[in-house]
Design an enzyme around this catalytic site. Structure first.
Site, PDB file in Angstrom:
ATOM      1  CG  ASP A   1      -9.155   2.080  -1.236  1.00  0.00           C
ATOM      2  OD1 ASP A   1      -9.093   2.172  -0.004  1.00  0.00           O
ATOM      3  OD2 ASP A   1      -8.159   1.858  -1.957  1.00  0.00           O
TER       4      ASP A   1
ATOM      5  CG  ASP B   1      -2.332   0.531   0.899  1.00  0.00           C
ATOM      6  OD1 ASP B   1      -2.448   1.369  -0.012  1.00  0.00           O
ATOM      7  OD2 ASP B   1      -3.295   0.152   1.591  1.00  0.00           O
TER       8      ASP B   1
END
Length: 697
Positions: free
Chosen positions: A255, A200
């Site tokens: 996302d 991430d």
């Protein structure tokens, strides 16, 4: 990219000391620190493009050089990731991971191609041990990660894990990230038997993305263990331009969330990047939401179809222990999976997208084309193309395989279907000499929207059109309706033969009983016919009839009227308040440029609100703008549509601008749609207001 609700929205300044402090404090940093409720303090606010019409077909620079072969991810990875269904809740634990592995085998998902069982954030303790090593949470994973990996491997599956290319992960609890610990963490992952790493982008301290992600690539390679490397920097640094020799897949967007608007916007951002994808280097539009409950089954089939034709990684995001048979049916469709996993490795490209009617085509290794006919709009639409347009060579006829219906037909060259609202027809079309073994393809359609006022007859026309090279024979069409409704054909509903290109048109009267409550009701148009060889064929088009109330005479506030449908990019459409946060009824007074409005609609791009006007209304008027609760950026464009015609629109409005008046002549329209787009620059808390929105009839 991650976005926060209106009260906490701020631009990301990833890598700043302030961001690190916010994350450590459990507050929403611009990198969107996650907590136990979701990716941000109130869950992920979606990121959207606004690429209507043919925007998605704009030229794209040539892709990067082919990745140095390492034998990994030669087709898009398939598996599971827990985040979308569990976030950081206690149910994410060793038992869940083992249960998912069991279900992969029991439900045939392993056989269908799913192999990775991936852990997302929250698997570790918040602090490293005295030797600087990562420590699995002993409550969640009492046996440790290696024991879980051994269990998964014993099933013939693979295990994935998560960390961040920063000092902390994205969760607000601040679990340790790998920045500065790449070699040590990679060694731990390899020793545990990890096969896949999701890396991430939170708390990255401003270190260059290429540097951070390359450091982990080198660390993984140094272990000697083959580990698929998923770069999750949200498309911020255009990884498709540089990451082909760094990772095997890279996120292209922010996302995803379990909503139609989020899925749609991510698709639009990912589609133009087709030239960059190929074996070992995949565009990643984020994990699947199929089965999580925020969309309909029709929308989930679209989601799965589009991810497959985009050659996207297929990572199940729902808790399969709770999944319905319909969810397993969607996720396990091997004909659709074969489109995603085709070894040629092409990502589908946009052929056309006018008016929300999308055609996306993907070249397959055997020379055939996968073709998605996708209807973005809120009502059934005919979506059409040709064999030539999708790149097939000239031929007398073509075999056309419907991958959701699992039926084969032939076509003379036209590829068409009437697609339900938010639906996708996924086809595989080939030029071969076997076409004559199949009956001719037909397109079923219903002309005009089916709006019925209770106790009053509505007139509609159905059409059955022969797309095949040979005639359709003994054609019969029927229109089915709910019990108690009256349906009557007022023109012929049969034809002895229907030659190529010819249409059987049948008029019908449809009557809902007096007292039928307003709302949507299921109907079905069904045609049966035979090929010249006598093979029987059957086609069915699911339809929705809307029982409606006549619009009131005079001028009414649209916030007071019932709508036919409403979709919103973040939370529900709100009446007489702003969009607010993610829940219903959490908006605040509509405020644009410091002016407060008592009436109107609060929306979040991409948004569509549709009303029935029945040809009896003349004008829609509103004061439109970006709500003051959007404190940083916010760009929204507003449109009013009368049936299929754009009747009025604004330019791009920002939160620094006062409200603008928008009005449109909607005379004669059966429906009116209020549309808010993101202005073309992606979503960044695009809260829009239709203040003082009114309808005159």
């Amino acid at each position: 990219m991650r976005h926060l609700p209106a009260r906490t929205t701020r631009r990301r300044v990833v890598g700043s000391l302030a961001a690190a402090l916010l994350c450590a404090a459990g507050l929403a940093a611009p990198a969107a620190a996650r907590d136990t409720a979701g990716r941000t303090a109130a869950g992920p606010s979606p990121t959207h493009p606004a690429e209507g019409g043919r925007a998605a077909t704009a030229p794209v620079a040539p892709g990067p050089a082919t990745k140095v072969p390492d034998g990994l991810a030669l087709t898009p990875p398939m598996g599971f990731n827990n985040w979308n269904s569990t976030h950081c809740r206690a149910e994410f634990d060793e038992a869940m991971v083992k249960g998912i592995a069991d279900l992969f085998v029991e439900k045939g998902l392993k056989e269908a191609g799913y192999q990775y069982v991936n852990l997302d954030d929250c698997w570790a303790l918040p602090e490293r041990d005295a030797n600087g090593k990562l420590v699995p949470d002993p409550v969640r994973f009492p046996g440790g990660i290696k024991a879980v990996a051994d269990y998964v491997h014993a099933k013939g599956l693979k295990l994935g894990i998560y960390t961040s290319a920063g000092t902390k992960t994205c969760n607000s609890a601040g679990f340790p990230g790998a920045l500065g610990h790449e070699r040590s963490d990679a060694r731990q992952f390899a020793d545990w038997g990890v096969d896949y790493l999701k890396y991430d982008n939170c708390n990255n301290q401003g270190v260059d993305a290429r540097q951070r992600y390359t450091a982990m690539r080198d660390a993984l390679e140094a272990t000697g263990r083959p580990i698929v490397y998923s770069i999750c920097e949200w498309g911020e640094n255009k990884p498709w331009e540089w990451a082909a020799d760094v990772g095997h897949l890279w996120r292209t967007t922010g996302d995803i969330s379990d909503s139609w608007g989020s899925m749609l916007s991510i698709m639009k951002r990912n589609l133009p990047l087709a030239p960059y994808a190929g074996p070992g280097r995949w565009n990643d539009p984020d994990m699947l939401e199929v089965g999580n409950g925020g969309m309909t089954d029709t929308e989930y089939r679209t989601h799965f179809s589009l991810w497959s034709i985009m050659a996207a990684p297929l990572l199940i995001g729902s808790d399969l222990r709770k999944a319905s048979p319909r969810t397993f049916e969607i996720l396990g469709n091997e004909e659709v999976i074969a489109v995603d996993q085709d070894p040629l490795g092409r990502q589908g490209s946009v052929v056309s997208s006018e008016g929300g009617r999308w055609v996306v085509a993907k070249q397959m290794k055997d020379g055939s084309r996968a073709v998605a006919l996708f209807n973005e709009t809120g009502s059934a639409q005919s979506v059409a193309t040709t064999a030539k347009a999708v790149g097939l060579p000239g031929a007398d006829a073509y075999t056309l395989r419907d991958l959701w219906q699992h039926k084969s037909y032939h076509t003379a060259g036209r590829i068409a279907a009437t697609v339900p609202a938010h639906g996708t027809v996924l086809l595989r079309v080939s030029a071969d000499d076997k076409w004559s073994h199949h009956p001719p393809a037909t397109e079923l359609a219903l002309k005009g929207g089916l709006f019925v006022e209770a106790g009053t007859s509505a007139k509609v026309t159905s059409e059955v059109t022969n797309l095949g090279r040979t005639a359709a024979q003994r054609v019969t069409v029927a229109l089915g309706a709910p019990a108690g409704w009256a349906v009557r054909a007022t023109s012929p509903s049969t034809a002895a033969a229907l030659p190529t290109g010819r249409t059987l048109a049948t008029t019908w009267t449809v009557t809902a009983p007096a007292g039928t409550r307003p709302g949507a009701y299921d109907l079905a148009l069904k045609a049966t016919y035979r090929s010249p060889q006598g093979a029987r064929a059957e086609k069915e088009l699911p339809l929705t009839a809307q029982v409606v109330l006549a619009p009131p005479a005079g001028t009414s506030s649209l916030g007071d009227l019932p709508w036919l449908s409403a979709t919103n990019g973040w939370g529900p459409v709100e009446r007489d308040t702003s969009n607010g946060d993610s829940g219903a009824g959490d908006g605040r007074p509509i405020t644009i440029g410091g002016t407060v409005y008592a009436k109107g609609l609060g929306v979040h791009a991409e948004s569509t609100v549709e009303y029935y006007t029945g040809g009896a209304c003349e004008k829609v008027t509103a004061q439109v703008g970006v709500d003051d609760e959007t404190i940083v950026k916010g760009t929204v464009a507003f449109e009013i549509w009368a049936d299929g015609r754009k009747a009025a629109s604004t330019g791009v409005l920002t939160n620094a601008m006062p409200a603008q008046e928008l009005s449109a002549d909607v005379s004669g329209a059966q429906t009116v749609r209020l549309v808010a787009t993101d202005g073309g620059d992606g979503i960044d808390s695009d809260h829009g207001d239709w203040a003082q929105a009114s309808l005159s009839c």
